[in-house]
Design a protein around this motif. Structure first.
Motif, PDB file in Angstrom:
ATOM      1  N   ALA A 103       0.829  -1.210   0.000  1.00 45.32           N
ATOM      2  CA  ALA A 103       0.000   0.000   0.000  1.00 45.32           C
ATOM      3  C   ALA A 103       0.864   1.261   0.000  1.00 45.32           C
ATOM      4  O   ALA A 103       0.586   2.224  -0.734  1.00 45.32           O
ATOM      5  CB  ALA A 103      -0.932  -0.005   1.213  1.00 45.32           C
ATOM      6  N   LEU A 104       1.925   1.264   0.794  1.00 45.53           N
ATOM      7  CA  LEU A 104       2.796   2.438   0.862  1.00 45.53           C
ATOM      8  C   LEU A 104       3.634   2.614  -0.399  1.00 45.53           C
ATOM      9  O   LEU A 104       4.113   3.715  -0.680  1.00 45.53           O
ATOM     10  CB  LEU A 104       3.684   2.357   2.110  1.00 45.53           C
ATOM     11  CG  LEU A 104       2.929   2.506   3.434  1.00 45.53           C
ATOM     12  CD1 LEU A 104       3.835   2.177   4.613  1.00 45.53           C
ATOM     13  CD2 LEU A 104       2.337   3.909   3.575  1.00 45.53           C
ATOM     14  N   ASN A 105       3.800   1.553  -1.173  1.00 41.14           N
ATOM     15  CA  ASN A 105       4.509   1.656  -2.450  1.00 41.14           C
ATOM     16  C   ASN A 105       3.628   2.189  -3.568  1.00 41.14           C
ATOM     17  O   ASN A 105       4.125   2.471  -4.656  1.00 41.14           O
ATOM     18  CB  ASN A 105       5.099   0.300  -2.856  1.00 41.14           C
ATOM     19  CG  ASN A 105       6.359  -0.026  -2.102  1.00 41.14           C
ATOM     20  OD1 ASN A 105       7.084   0.860  -1.661  1.00 41.14           O
ATOM     21  ND2 ASN A 105       6.624  -1.304  -1.920  1.00 41.14           N
ATOM     22  N   LYS A 106       2.330   2.313  -3.316  1.00 43.16           N
ATOM     23  CA  LYS A 106       1.397   2.821  -4.326  1.00 43.16           C
ATOM     24  C   LYS A 106       0.793   4.156  -3.900  1.00 43.16           C
ATOM     25  O   LYS A 106      -0.347   4.460  -4.210  1.00 43.16           O
ATOM     26  CB  LYS A 106       0.271   1.810  -4.559  1.00 43.16           C
ATOM     27  CG  LYS A 106       0.715   0.555  -5.255  1.00 43.16           C
ATOM     28  CD  LYS A 106      -0.462  -0.330  -5.537  1.00 43.16           C
ATOM     29  CE  LYS A 106      -0.017  -1.595  -6.249  1.00 43.16           C
ATOM     30  NZ  LYS A 106      -1.149  -2.475  -6.541  1.00 43.16           N
ATOM     31  N   VAL A 107       1.564   4.951  -3.211  1.00 45.90           N
ATOM     32  CA  VAL A 107       1.087   6.238  -2.709  1.00 45.90           C
ATOM     33  C   VAL A 107       0.665   7.133  -3.875  1.00 45.90           C
ATOM     34  O   VAL A 107       1.322   7.166  -4.916  1.00 45.90           O
ATOM     35  CB  VAL A 107       2.197   6.913  -1.867  1.00 45.90           C
ATOM     36  CG1 VAL A 107       1.874   8.355  -1.579  1.00 45.90           C
ATOM     37  CG2 VAL A 107       2.408   6.161  -0.572  1.00 45.90           C
ATOM     38  N   ARG A 108      -0.441   7.838  -3.672  1.00 47.58           N
ATOM     39  CA  ARG A 108      -0.969   8.775  -4.671  1.00 47.58           C
ATOM     40  C   ARG A 108      -1.085  10.161  -4.046  1.00 47.58           C
ATOM     41  O   ARG A 108      -1.360  10.291  -2.861  1.00 47.58           O
ATOM     42  CB  ARG A 108      -2.370   8.354  -5.134  1.00 47.58           C
ATOM     43  CG  ARG A 108      -2.424   7.062  -5.882  1.00 47.58           C
ATOM     44  CD  ARG A 108      -2.063   7.293  -7.311  1.00 47.58           C
ATOM     45  NE  ARG A 108      -2.175   6.056  -8.081  1.00 47.58           N
ATOM     46  CZ  ARG A 108      -2.068   6.039  -9.382  1.00 47.58           C
ATOM     47  NH1 ARG A 108      -1.879   7.137 -10.062  1.00 47.58           N
ATOM     48  NH2 ARG A 108      -2.148   4.899 -10.021  1.00 47.58           N
ATOM     49  N   THR A 109      -0.895  11.181  -4.857  1.00 41.79           N
ATOM     50  CA  THR A 109      -1.079  12.556  -4.407  1.00 41.79           C
ATOM     51  C   THR A 109      -2.303  13.121  -5.095  1.00 41.79           C
ATOM     52  O   THR A 109      -2.452  12.999  -6.313  1.00 41.79           O
ATOM     53  CB  THR A 109       0.151  13.426  -4.746  1.00 41.79           C
ATOM     54  OG1 THR A 109       1.309  12.827  -4.161  1.00 41.79           O
ATOM     55  CG2 THR A 109      -0.011  14.835  -4.220  1.00 41.79           C
ATOM     56  N   GLU A 110      -3.168  13.730  -4.306  1.00 39.94           N
ATOM     57  CA  GLU A 110      -4.380  14.318  -4.864  1.00 39.94           C
ATOM     58  C   GLU A 110      -4.010  15.570  -5.655  1.00 39.94           C
ATOM     59  O   GLU A 110      -3.236  16.406  -5.189  1.00 39.94           O
ATOM     60  CB  GLU A 110      -5.348  14.664  -3.732  1.00 39.94           C
ATOM     61  CG  GLU A 110      -6.713  15.012  -4.201  1.00 39.94           C
ATOM     62  CD  GLU A 110      -7.722  15.086  -3.062  1.00 39.94           C
ATOM     63  OE1 GLU A 110      -8.897  15.239  -3.364  1.00 39.94           O
ATOM     64  OE2 GLU A 110      -7.322  14.996  -1.890  1.00 39.94           O
ATOM     65  N   ASN A 111      -4.558  15.678  -6.856  1.00 39.58           N
ATOM     66  CA  ASN A 111      -4.305  16.850  -7.699  1.00 39.58           C
ATOM     67  C   ASN A 111      -4.967  18.083  -7.109  1.00 39.58           C
ATOM     68  O   ASN A 111      -6.092  18.008  -6.627  1.00 39.58           O
ATOM     69  CB  ASN A 111      -4.868  16.636  -9.113  1.00 39.58           C
ATOM     70  CG  ASN A 111      -4.198  15.507  -9.844  1.00 39.58           C
ATOM     71  OD1 ASN A 111      -3.026  15.235  -9.630  1.00 39.58           O
ATOM     72  ND2 ASN A 111      -4.930  14.840 -10.703  1.00 39.58           N
ATOM     73  N   VAL A 112      -4.265  19.198  -7.170  1.00 42.06           N
ATOM     74  CA  VAL A 112      -4.834  20.459  -6.701  1.00 42.06           C
ATOM     75  C   VAL A 112      -5.892  20.924  -7.704  1.00 42.06           C
ATOM     76  O   VAL A 112      -6.974  21.344  -7.333  1.00 42.06           O
ATOM     77  CB  VAL A 112      -3.737  21.531  -6.522  1.00 42.06           C
ATOM     78  CG1 VAL A 112      -4.334  22.859  -6.119  1.00 42.06           C
ATOM     79  CG2 VAL A 112      -2.719  21.068  -5.486  1.00 42.06           C
ATOM     80  N   GLN A 113      -5.555  20.815  -8.980  1.00 45.09           N
ATOM     81  CA  GLN A 113      -6.503  21.158 -10.038  1.00 45.09           C
ATOM     82  C   GLN A 113      -7.365  19.950 -10.345  1.00 45.09           C
ATOM     83  O   GLN A 113      -6.844  18.874 -10.625  1.00 45.09           O
ATOM     84  CB  GLN A 113      -5.760  21.573 -11.308  1.00 45.09           C
ATOM     85  CG  GLN A 113      -5.772  23.037 -11.560  1.00 45.09           C
ATOM     86  CD  GLN A 113      -5.130  23.353 -12.903  1.00 45.09           C
ATOM     87  OE1 GLN A 113      -4.320  22.596 -13.420  1.00 45.09           O
ATOM     88  NE2 GLN A 113      -5.492  24.479 -13.447  1.00 45.09           N
ATOM     89  N   LYS A 114      -8.669  20.129 -10.292  1.00 40.53           N
ATOM     90  CA  LYS A 114      -9.579  19.019 -10.560  1.00 40.53           C
ATOM     91  C   LYS A 114      -9.540  18.659 -12.044  1.00 40.53           C
ATOM     92  O   LYS A 114      -9.538  19.525 -12.897  1.00 40.53           O
ATOM     93  CB  LYS A 114     -11.014  19.377 -10.137  1.00 40.53           C
ATOM     94  CG  LYS A 114     -11.136  19.666  -8.650  1.00 40.53           C
ATOM     95  CD  LYS A 114     -10.746  18.466  -7.816  1.00 40.53           C
ATOM     96  CE  LYS A 114     -10.836  18.775  -6.344  1.00 40.53           C
ATOM     97  NZ  LYS A 114     -10.180  17.829  -5.516  1.00 40.53           N
ATOM     98  N   ARG A 115      -9.491  17.351 -12.318  1.00 37.54           N
ATOM     99  CA  ARG A 115      -9.479  16.849 -13.694  1.00 37.54           C
ATOM    100  C   ARG A 115     -10.812  16.198 -14.015  1.00 37.54           C
ATOM    101  O   ARG A 115     -11.539  15.815 -13.127  1.00 37.54           O
ATOM    102  CB  ARG A 115      -8.409  15.762 -13.868  1.00 37.54           C
ATOM    103  CG  ARG A 115      -7.014  16.180 -13.682  1.00 37.54           C
ATOM    104  CD  ARG A 115      -6.028  15.031 -13.832  1.00 37.54           C
ATOM    105  NE  ARG A 115      -6.667  13.722 -14.002  1.00 37.54           N
ATOM    106  CZ  ARG A 115      -6.062  12.620 -14.350  1.00 37.54           C
ATOM    107  NH1 ARG A 115      -4.790  12.619 -14.563  1.00 37.54           N
ATOM    108  NH2 ARG A 115      -6.695  11.471 -14.478  1.00 37.54           N
ATOM    109  N   GLU A 116     -11.061  16.039 -15.290  1.00 39.79           N
ATOM    110  CA  GLU A 116     -12.269  15.345 -15.741  1.00 39.79           C
ATOM    111  C   GLU A 116     -11.895  14.355 -16.833  1.00 39.79           C
ATOM    112  O   GLU A 116     -12.584  14.236 -17.838  1.00 39.79           O
ATOM    113  CB  GLU A 116     -13.312  16.354 -16.224  1.00 39.79           C
ATOM    114  CG  GLU A 116     -13.698  17.326 -15.147  1.00 39.79           C
ATOM    115  CD  GLU A 116     -15.165  17.337 -14.820  1.00 39.79           C
ATOM    116  OE1 GLU A 116     -15.942  16.648 -15.486  1.00 39.79           O
ATOM    117  OE2 GLU A 116     -15.513  18.054 -13.880  1.00 39.79           O
TER     118      GLU A 116
END
Length: 178
Positions: A103-116
């Motif tokens: 799980a820690l090897n698949k860390v994701r960062t939430e985008n500041v700018q929303k995408r569609e």
């Protein structure tokens, strides 16, 4: 050693994570957030960065959302639900060291700018909504992509906001459709 500081819910989570990785941890103490905890998390984010790693349940998701709303730019690690269940209890403390590391090897960062990038049409077209096994497929895909489990609305939001590319999505779908 993980350079970011990992935020977990409680002492048992700290014990489980420490068995898996060498990292500094902060506990939220549950959803109540004792005095000073949010301030410690904010300071940790400024200093080294934070990975939010909460239980894959309703309470864990509420804690994750509360931290992410107050402290933008945090990273997120998601533990698959079936890897966190023991005797009817769900939590990080029930996971193996191998599952925690994955799980820690698949860390994701939430985008500041929303995408569609992705729409409900993508979910319907790929059997991720409106089908008998849609929930199972979202769970499997979330595990592969490292974005966790969620209902259709939440899953779509994570696809768009955690940097999942179209190529990753398509390749992961191939893996679960085999």
């Amino acid at each position: 050693m993980i350079k970011e500081i990992i935020v977990v819910e409680g002492r048992d989570d700290v014990t489980a994570v420490k068995k898996a990785v060498d990292a500094e941890l902060i506990t939220t103490g549950g959803f109540g957030f004792p005095k000073g905890v949010m301030s410690r998390i904010k300071q940790a984010q400024k200093r080294r960065g934070v990975i939010i790693f909460t239980d894959p349940d309703f309470a864990g998701e509420k804690i994750r959302k509360k931290i992410a709303a107050e402290i933008p730019g945090c990273k997120h690690a998601f533990l698959p639900r079936e890897e966190a269940i023991k005797d009817g209890d769900i939590g990080i403390e029930n996971a193996s060291a191998k599952s925690i590391i994955a799980a820690l090897n698949k860390v994701r960062t939430e985008n500041v700018q929303k995408r569609e990038e992705f729409t409900q049409r993508d979910l319907v077209r790929n059997g991720l909504i409106g089908f008998e096994d849609a929930s199972r497929k979202r769970d499997e895909l979330g595990k592969i992509l490292g974005i966790g489990y969620g209902n259709a609305k939440q899953f779509l939001s994570r696809l768009n906001n955690y940097g999942v590319t179209r190529e990753e999505f398509e390749e992961s779908l191939k893996n679960i459709n085999k």
